[in-house]
Design a protein around this motif. Structure first.
Motif, PDB file in Angstrom:
ATOM      1  N   ARG A 287       1.016  -1.206   0.041  1.00  0.00           N
ATOM      2  CA  ARG A 287      -0.111   0.136   0.275  1.00  0.00           C
ATOM      3  C   ARG A 287       0.738   1.181   0.046  1.00  0.00           C
ATOM      4  N   ILE A 288       2.004   1.440   1.062  1.00  0.00           N
ATOM      5  CA  ILE A 288       2.652   2.346   1.331  1.00  0.00           C
ATOM      6  C   ILE A 288       3.430   2.890  -0.486  1.00  0.00           C
ATOM      7  N   PHE A 289       4.333   1.807  -0.787  1.00  0.00           N
ATOM      8  CA  PHE A 289       5.130   2.129  -2.001  1.00  0.00           C
ATOM      9  C   PHE A 289       4.326   2.193  -3.410  1.00  0.00           C
ATOM     10  N   TYR A 290       3.358   1.066  -3.474  1.00  0.00           N
ATOM     11  CA  TYR A 290       2.766   1.028  -4.965  1.00  0.00           C
ATOM     12  C   TYR A 290       1.396   1.097  -5.154  1.00  0.00           C
ATOM     13  N   ILE A 291       0.575   0.873  -4.100  1.00  0.00           N
ATOM     14  CA  ILE A 291      -0.905   1.294  -4.272  1.00  0.00           C
ATOM     15  C   ILE A 291      -1.256   2.519  -4.040  1.00  0.00           C
ATOM     16  N   ASN A 292      -0.794   3.218  -2.906  1.00  0.00           N
ATOM     17  CA  ASN A 292      -1.014   4.970  -2.763  1.00  0.00           C
ATOM     18  C   ASN A 292      -0.017   5.649  -3.337  1.00  0.00           C
ATOM     19  N   GLN A 293       1.240   4.919  -3.716  1.00  0.00           N
ATOM     20  CA  GLN A 293       2.304   5.500  -4.298  1.00  0.00           C
ATOM     21  C   GLN A 293       2.849   6.865  -3.486  1.00  0.00           C
ATOM     22  N   ASP A 294       2.928   6.695  -2.073  1.00  0.00           N
ATOM     23  CA  ASP A 294       3.202   7.689  -1.439  1.00  0.00           C
ATOM     24  C   ASP A 294       4.855   7.857  -1.633  1.00  0.00           C
ATOM     25  N   ALA A 327       1.151  -7.578  -7.670  1.00  0.00           N
ATOM     26  CA  ALA A 327       2.320  -7.979  -8.331  1.00  0.00           C
ATOM     27  C   ALA A 327       2.459  -7.590  -9.493  1.00  0.00           C
ATOM     28  N   SER A 328       1.637  -7.303 -10.390  1.00  0.00           N
ATOM     29  CA  SER A 328       1.763  -6.690 -11.686  1.00  0.00           C
ATOM     30  C   SER A 328       1.952  -5.019 -11.543  1.00  0.00           C
ATOM     31  N   MET A 329       1.499  -4.571 -10.438  1.00  0.00           N
ATOM     32  CA  MET A 329       1.749  -3.116 -10.328  1.00  0.00           C
ATOM     33  C   MET A 329       3.291  -2.980  -9.920  1.00  0.00           C
ATOM     34  N   ILE A 330       3.760  -3.862  -9.175  1.00  0.00           N
ATOM     35  CA  ILE A 330       5.096  -3.777  -8.888  1.00  0.00           C
ATOM     36  C   ILE A 330       5.926  -3.958 -10.198  1.00  0.00           C
ATOM     37  N   LEU A 331       5.746  -5.018 -11.039  1.00  0.00           N
ATOM     38  CA  LEU A 331       6.602  -5.064 -12.046  1.00  0.00           C
ATOM     39  C   LEU A 331       6.290  -3.985 -13.025  1.00  0.00           C
ATOM     40  N   MET A 332       5.301  -3.470 -13.225  1.00  0.00           N
ATOM     41  CA  MET A 332       5.234  -2.111 -14.083  1.00  0.00           C
ATOM     42  C   MET A 332       5.697  -1.239 -13.588  1.00  0.00           C
ATOM     43  N   HIS A 333       5.882  -0.914 -12.192  1.00  0.00           N
ATOM     44  CA  HIS A 333       6.469   0.184 -11.623  1.00  0.00           C
ATOM     45  C   HIS A 333       7.990   0.306 -12.218  1.00  0.00           C
TER      46      HIS A 333
END
Length: 404
Positions: A287-294, A327-333
């Protein structure tokens, strides 16, 4: 009103200043039968002497056992050590912490000796809890003011950790013996297993919460909080997820979470609350690093977190946590850093060990190929990938035809 001038009183040969006069007040300060206001007044007086550095402490000696109960202070014995030897309730322990207990090795040794003996009897088992309650009170009272304990000092951190571990051990060992005594004997005459293994006192949890609120990235305090693993300590630490630096996630938290997930069964979700709290903690990192992109996570953190998420998927944590999408969000980031290659971990032989895992990894792959249905308004929306990225995914899948 005490009838002496604090600037002129002096002790006898070999005694610190004021010690003969203070001797008369020590029983008042230590005995709980006296009125708290009177005791606090006397303890305030002791603290005044301590803060003014009037007493002359001797060179450090080898730690000794506590003085004989009822004895007067030894010649040259600093007040902090006398309180360490005789304090028995929260009020007296508060002043022991205010005098800087972690700074005095002999005082710490006295406390550790007393804590070690406290768990041997129900009559003294409360002493470590009073010590922790006093520390929690002092820590929270000083959050808005000057620090009483220098928590940035490595020696003081080590002393404090030693005291916390000793108090925690007393709680665990005493409760286990108590539980074993209450367990009916199983067939064959053997006592049943203790049901309170790993239980930790609320007093310890309160102290850890206060310590980590001020110093969330202090590894010694995190180690105490995370070992042994309990539901309560996990929720205590996870509540501070937003306070941890990326370095703390990489060096302490993610390795710990990965280790805990590795111990879980591969046959599916067990339903144990402590395991769910581990997964919730992983979700907080996502949530902190990828979902909210804080924050802006590094490639190193992305790779470590992706590995942990894949391990959670293999243990059956899929739909509720929405880990395939995460997991897909992490890879795409990190796609421009070659992160799609990390997918090989999820595709290796044995990784997709059952139908549920294969379906989850398939969703992950479909998201990367841009053929999984998701809307731009979704909080876990994965944007369409470019043809080059899709080609890398296809090669990992062993598909040779070109992506149009």
């Amino acid at each position: 009103e005490l009838g002496f001038n604090i600037q002129s009183q002096r002790g006898g040969a070999g005694e610190p200043p004021f010690m003969p006069t203070l001797n008369a007040f020590l029983p008042v300060a230590m005995q709980t039968g006296y009125d708290d206001m009177l005791r606090r007044s006397v303890l305030d007086l002791f603290l005044l002497f301590h803060d003014r550095n009037v007493q002359s402490a001797p060179p450090a000696r080898s730690p000794a056992a506590s003085p004989t109960p009822g004895a007067q202070p030894q010649s040259g014995m600093p007040l902090v050590r006398y309180l360490a030897a005789y304090a028995g309730d929260q009020l007296a322990f508060e002043y022991l912490w205010l005098m800087g207990l972690p700074q005095d090795p002999d005082g710490v040794a006295l406390i550790l000796d007393r804590v070690g003996r406290a768990g041997k009897s129900p009559a003294t088992a409360q002493m470590p809890l009073e010590l922790l309650t006093a520390l929690n009170f002092i820590l929270r009272r000083t959050q808005q003011g000057p620090a009483i304990i220098d928590l940035e000092s490595a020696p003081q951190q080590r002393a404090l950790v030693a005291i916390l571990l000793a108090c925690d051990q007393v709680k665990s060992s005493y409760k286990e013996r108590e539980d074993e005594a209450q367990q009916p004997r199983a067939e064959g005459g053997q006592a049943g297993a203790a049901g309170l293994v790993g239980e930790r006192s609320q007093e310890l949890l309160d102290v850890l919460s206060a310590l980590l609120a001020e110093h969330p990235n202090a590894e010694p305090f995190l180690e105490v909080a995370l070992h042994p693993v309990t539901t309560e300590t996990l929720t205590t630490v996870a509540a501070l997820s937003d306070r941890f630096t990326e370095a703390t996630w990489l060096t302490t938290l993610l390795p710990f979470l990965d280790e805990q997930i590795g111990r879980m069964q591969l046959s599916g979700v067990s339903g144990k609350q402590v395991e769910q709290e581990v997964i919730n903690f992983v979700r907080e990192c996502c949530r902190i690093f990828y979902i909210n992109q804080d924050r802006r996570p590094s490639e190193k953190l992305g790779k470590a977190l992706f590995h942990t998420v894949v391990q959670a998927i293999r243990r059956g944590y899929i739909e509720t946590e929405r880990f395939p999408a995460v997991a897909s969000m992490i890879l795409m980031h990190h796609v421009n850093e070659g992160a799609v290659g990390w997918l090989s971990e999820a595709l290796r032989a044995g990784a997709c060990h059952n139908h549920k895992t294969r379906r989850a990894i398939s969703e992950l792959v479909m998201r990367l190929l841009g053929v999984h249905h998701s809307t731009a308004s979704s909080d876990l929306y994965t944007p369409p990938t470019d043809p080059a990225t899709q080609q890398v995914v296809m090669r990992l899948l062993g598909v040779t035809q070109e992506v149009p």
